[in-house]
Design a protein around this motif. Structure first.
Motif, short mmCIF file in Angstrom:
data_model
loop_
_atom_site.label_atom_id
_atom_site.label_comp_id
_atom_site.label_asym_id
_atom_site.label_seq_id
_atom_site.Cartn_x
_atom_site.Cartn_y
_atom_site.Cartn_z
N TYR A 246 -4.63 16.55 1.57
CA TYR A 246 -5.60 15.58 1.09
C TYR A 246 -5.15 13.95 1.13
N GLY A 247 -3.92 13.89 0.33
CA GLY A 247 -3.32 12.72 0.49
C GLY A 247 -2.80 11.98 1.66
N VAL A 248 -2.44 12.88 2.67
CA VAL A 248 -2.19 12.39 3.96
C VAL A 248 -3.46 11.88 4.63
N ALA A 249 -4.54 12.62 4.44
CA ALA A 249 -5.89 12.33 4.93
C ALA A 249 -6.47 10.96 4.56
N VAL A 250 -6.16 10.66 2.96
CA VAL A 250 -6.44 9.36 2.79
C VAL A 250 -5.77 8.15 3.05
N ALA A 251 -4.30 8.54 3.35
CA ALA A 251 -3.39 7.62 3.72
C ALA A 251 -3.73 7.24 5.15
N LYS A 252 -4.29 8.01 6.14
CA LYS A 252 -4.73 7.62 7.31
C LYS A 252 -5.89 6.63 7.33
N GLU A 253 -6.55 7.01 6.29
CA GLU A 253 -7.62 5.81 6.21
C GLU A 253 -7.28 4.67 5.59
N LEU A 254 -6.19 4.58 4.84
CA LEU A 254 -5.67 3.44 4.26
C LEU A 254 -4.66 2.73 5.05
N GLY A 255 -4.19 3.36 6.11
CA GLY A 255 -3.10 2.79 6.94
C GLY A 255 -1.87 2.92 6.23
N VAL B 65 -13.25 3.17 1.32
CA VAL B 65 -11.95 2.85 0.77
C VAL B 65 -11.76 1.20 0.43
N SER B 66 -13.01 0.59 0.49
CA SER B 66 -13.35 -0.69 0.00
C SER B 66 -14.66 -1.03 -0.10
N PRO B 67 -15.48 -0.92 -1.35
CA PRO B 67 -14.67 -0.43 -2.62
C PRO B 67 -14.40 1.07 -2.44
N PHE B 68 -13.29 1.15 -3.21
CA PHE B 68 -12.72 2.55 -3.20
C PHE B 68 -13.76 3.59 -4.19
N THR B 69 -14.59 4.39 -3.27
CA THR B 69 -15.46 5.09 -3.81
C THR B 69 -15.37 6.62 -3.51
N VAL B 70 -15.23 7.41 -4.69
CA VAL B 70 -14.96 8.69 -4.63
C VAL B 70 -16.12 9.51 -5.10
N LYS B 71 -16.23 11.02 -4.57
CA LYS B 71 -17.26 12.01 -5.41
C LYS B 71 -16.60 12.57 -6.33
N LYS B 72 -17.48 12.64 -7.52
CA LYS B 72 -16.92 13.60 -8.52
C LYS B 72 -17.68 14.53 -9.17
N ARG B 73 -17.41 15.62 -9.72
CA ARG B 73 -18.45 16.54 -10.33
C ARG B 73 -18.48 15.99 -11.67
N VAL B 74 -19.67 16.08 -11.84
CA VAL B 74 -20.30 15.56 -13.34
C VAL B 74 -21.60 16.81 -13.67
N PHE B 75 -21.85 16.64 -14.94
CA PHE B 75 -22.82 17.54 -15.74
C PHE B 75 -22.47 18.91 -15.53
N SER B 76 -21.23 19.33 -15.43
CA SER B 76 -20.51 20.53 -15.08
C SER B 76 -20.98 21.38 -13.93
N MET C 212 0.84 -1.24 0.00
CA MET C 212 -0.11 0.01 0.03
C MET C 212 0.84 1.33 0.09
N ALA C 213 0.65 2.38 -0.83
CA ALA C 213 1.39 3.42 -0.96
C ALA C 213 0.39 4.24 -1.80
N ILE C 214 0.72 5.76 -1.45
CA ILE C 214 0.10 6.74 -2.09
C ILE C 214 1.05 7.83 -2.63
N LEU C 215 1.19 7.88 -4.09
CA LEU C 215 2.07 8.84 -4.77
C LEU C 215 1.24 10.05 -5.10
N ILE C 216 1.69 11.09 -4.75
CA ILE C 216 1.32 12.41 -5.09
C ILE C 216 2.10 13.24 -6.19
N TYR C 217 1.35 13.57 -7.26
CA TYR C 217 2.20 14.24 -8.20
C TYR C 217 2.06 15.75 -8.14
N THR C 218 3.43 16.32 -7.68
CA THR C 218 3.44 17.61 -7.16
C THR C 218 4.30 18.50 -8.29
N GLN C 219 3.40 19.12 -9.04
CA GLN C 219 4.14 19.89 -10.03
C GLN C 219 4.72 21.36 -9.69
#
Lengths: 249, 324
Positions: free
Chosen positions: B24-33, B126-137, B1-8
């Motif tokens: 945000y990534g750190v908060a998700v990492a806590k959930e995932l251990g 986190v299992s199943p991995f479910t996220v909220k996203k913007r749709v219909f603009s 288990m690892a989280i990678l964050i692309y930091t431009q």
């Protein structure tokens, strides 16, 4: 040159969005469908280039069920030469991109053009995925597009400025605002509509690709509390509310 | 288990939106251990890289290849793929910005990883991995399940509150293998823009519409922006009429923005405009027409003539800024 342009079949921008089946399905009742605005922009640009003398054959491609055909016919009426429809429900982006990559492989196209993003699922992923499936170079959200001989001249807005780019065929690009500099809407006339009926629309079956994403539920945004009206002669009250209540200044 | 964050980084510096991604990534990492590793290019200074540790990244991989000084989606996707494999990343997070939009889809194909673009909140499961996203603009949101082993998301800017969470950060240099041919798109020239704040980065936006009657009337808009340390934006007709530059156009076919405060002056609030700004935390509308649809979407409204209200409001803002 042979161009393959992805045409999305999306709800009109003024549509009121509703869901059915316990908020798991988009409610298509009373929805009017249009060509995705960015795809229409891209198609308009191709037609402008062709009118200005660039030798070009324009094929549209759409992944969708038979319901998408009126939208495809509209693209043909605008001036595209022929169309391919991959007969499948458009849902997972990797699935859609794979289908379009297959269509590209099966023709001798020089360029694939998509819109910057669809206005329904707002993925903005297709051009990168298609390009990667085909191992082709790509540019996303181009704000300018020109063809000079065997070169493609592009611009892309980046942090702090505009990047001018040059690419050669075969190539994948997604169209952002500016792609067509002065878009005159191409409203199909009767002749265009009649000819479009006779233009070839080939239906192909999809290739297998497992879906890796799935929408399980939709939500409408939380209803906002009513707008607080402020007396135009007491603008200090707005400043106070923004500071003390909304805490944004 | 690892989280990678692309930091431009831009010219060797990170922006607030990158710290938002790390938080945000750190908060998700806590959930995932698990823990968070950041990846960046262009060899920023050690002190700059260490800033990522302030927000909780335990490691940053600095890709040293000089060819990456020029952007190519193909080359960046190769490099990111190698880093993702090296740390066995099962979740990769990008910002929903031009870089994320160019690299994430390619990485998704390379890793056969499901991609959810335009995510607006922490995973609801986190299992199943479910996220909220913007749709219909922005007219709706969707819960998306990503089923593949490796998952990729792009996070919408201003979706998550930046918080410090200092940890010791390890800096590791990495040289990626970039195949020939990954630079088929040739950069010719960069034309720098005016150097004004970009509309997507601004925390406050002062936006003008056709109600302002002409480009000569933008002085009071710019004045308000200056008092508030805000950016300026505009509606589509205004940019179509060339009253304002295209990069200021916000809306469905322009830029999508989500500032803390959006002040709309002389903009009626057509559904296409609202689609580009409805992610704003607080919206203020000033319009002569009480029937303008924007009043239904806004938090605060003033019915009145912009030419009378705005100068008064500027004075009030000035007074407030002097006292606070």
């Amino acid at each position: 040159m042979k161009a393959l342009i992805c045409i999305g079949h999306v709800p009109d921008t003024t549509s009121k969005i509703k869901f059915t089946d316990n908020d798991t399905k988009f409610d298509t009742t009373d929805i009017k469908y249009i060509i995705g605005p960015y795809e229409e922009l891209a198609l308009t640009r191709l037609l402008d280039l062709r009118d200005a003398g660039t030798d070009m054959h324009i094929t549209t491609v759409t992944v969708g069920t038979q319901e998408t055909e009126p939208t495809i016919r509209k693209a043909l009426a605008m001036g595209a030469d022929d169309a391919v429809r991959v007969n499948a429900e458009a849902s997972d982006n990797l699935f859609i991109a794979k289908q379009i990559a297959e269509v590209f492989k099966n023709g001798d196209y020089d360029i694939i053009i998509t819109g910057k993003e669809s206005i329904d699922y707002n993925g903005g992923q297709l051009e990168g995925m298609i390009a990667e499936f085909l191992n082709l170079p790509s540019v996303s959200g181009a704000s300018k597009f020109d063809i000079e001989g065997d070169k493609i001249l592009l611009e892309q807005e980046i942090e702090g400025g505009t990047l001018k780019l040059e690419a050669s065929f075969p190539f994948v690009v997604s169209a952002g605002k500016g792609f067509c500099p002065e878009p005159e809407p191409r409203i199909p006339n009767m002749r265009g509509i009649m000819t479009a009926r006779k233009k070839p629309l080939q239906v192909v079956e999809p290739v297998a690709k497992e879906a890796v994403t799935e929408i399980i539920k939709y939500h409408l945004p939380e209803p906002k509390p009513a707008c607080k009206m402020i007396d135009p002669d007491n603008v200090e009250e707005l400043v106070r509310l923004l500071h003390e209540e909304a805490k944004v200044i | 288990m690892a989280i990678l964050i692309y930091t431009q980084n831009y010219d060797g510096k990170f922006k607030k939106s990158v710290f938002e991604l790390v938080t945000y990534g750190v908060a998700v990492a806590k959930e995932l251990g698990t823990k968070v590793t950041a990846v960046t290019t262009g060899k920023p200074d050690t002190e700059i890289l260490k800033e990522l540790g302030k927000y909780g990244a335990e490691k940053v991989i600095s890709i040293t290849n000089e060819e990456l000084n020029d952007f190519s989606a193909q080359a960046y996707a190769y490099a990111t793929e190698q880093v993702a494999k090296k740390i066995n990343a099962d979740l990769i997070i990008f910002g929903n910005n031009p870089y994320g939009r160019a690299i994430a889809p390619r990485l998704s194909v390379k890793l056969n990883a499901g991609l959810a673009a335009g995510v607006t909140a922490l995973p609801s499961s986190v299992s199943p991995f479910t996220v909220k996203k913007r749709v219909f603009s922005g007219k709706a949101f969707a819960d998306v399940v990503i089923k593949s082993e490796t998952k990729i998301i792009t996070l919408n800017q201003n979706s998550y509150k930046v918080e410090e969470n200092p940890v010791d950060i390890t800096i590791e240099e990495f040289s990626a293998e970039i195949p020939e041919g990954a630079y088929a798109v040739k950069p010719v020239e960069i034309v720098k823009s005016s150097g004004k704040m970009s509309v997507t980065d601004a925390e406050i936006l002062v936006s003008g519409g056709r109600g302002l009657k002409g480009p000569e009337n933008w002085g009071m808009i710019e004045e308000m922006a200056e008092i508030l340390g805000a950016g300026t934006s505009c509606s589509r007709p205004v940019s179509d009429l060339d009253w304002r530059p295209h990069e200021e156009h916000v809306g469905q076919t322009g830029k999508v923005v989500a500032p803390n405060l959006y002040i709309a002056i002389g903009i009626s609030g057509a559904i296409q405009h609202l689609a580009g700004v409805n992610g704003s935390k607080v919206m203020v509308v000033i319009n002569t027409d009480p029937e303008a649809p924007f009043f239904e979407a806004a938090d605060y409204g003033i019915i009145g003539d912009a030419f009378e209200v705005v100068p008064k409001l500027n004075e009030a803002f000035k007074k407030f800024k002097a006292e606070n």
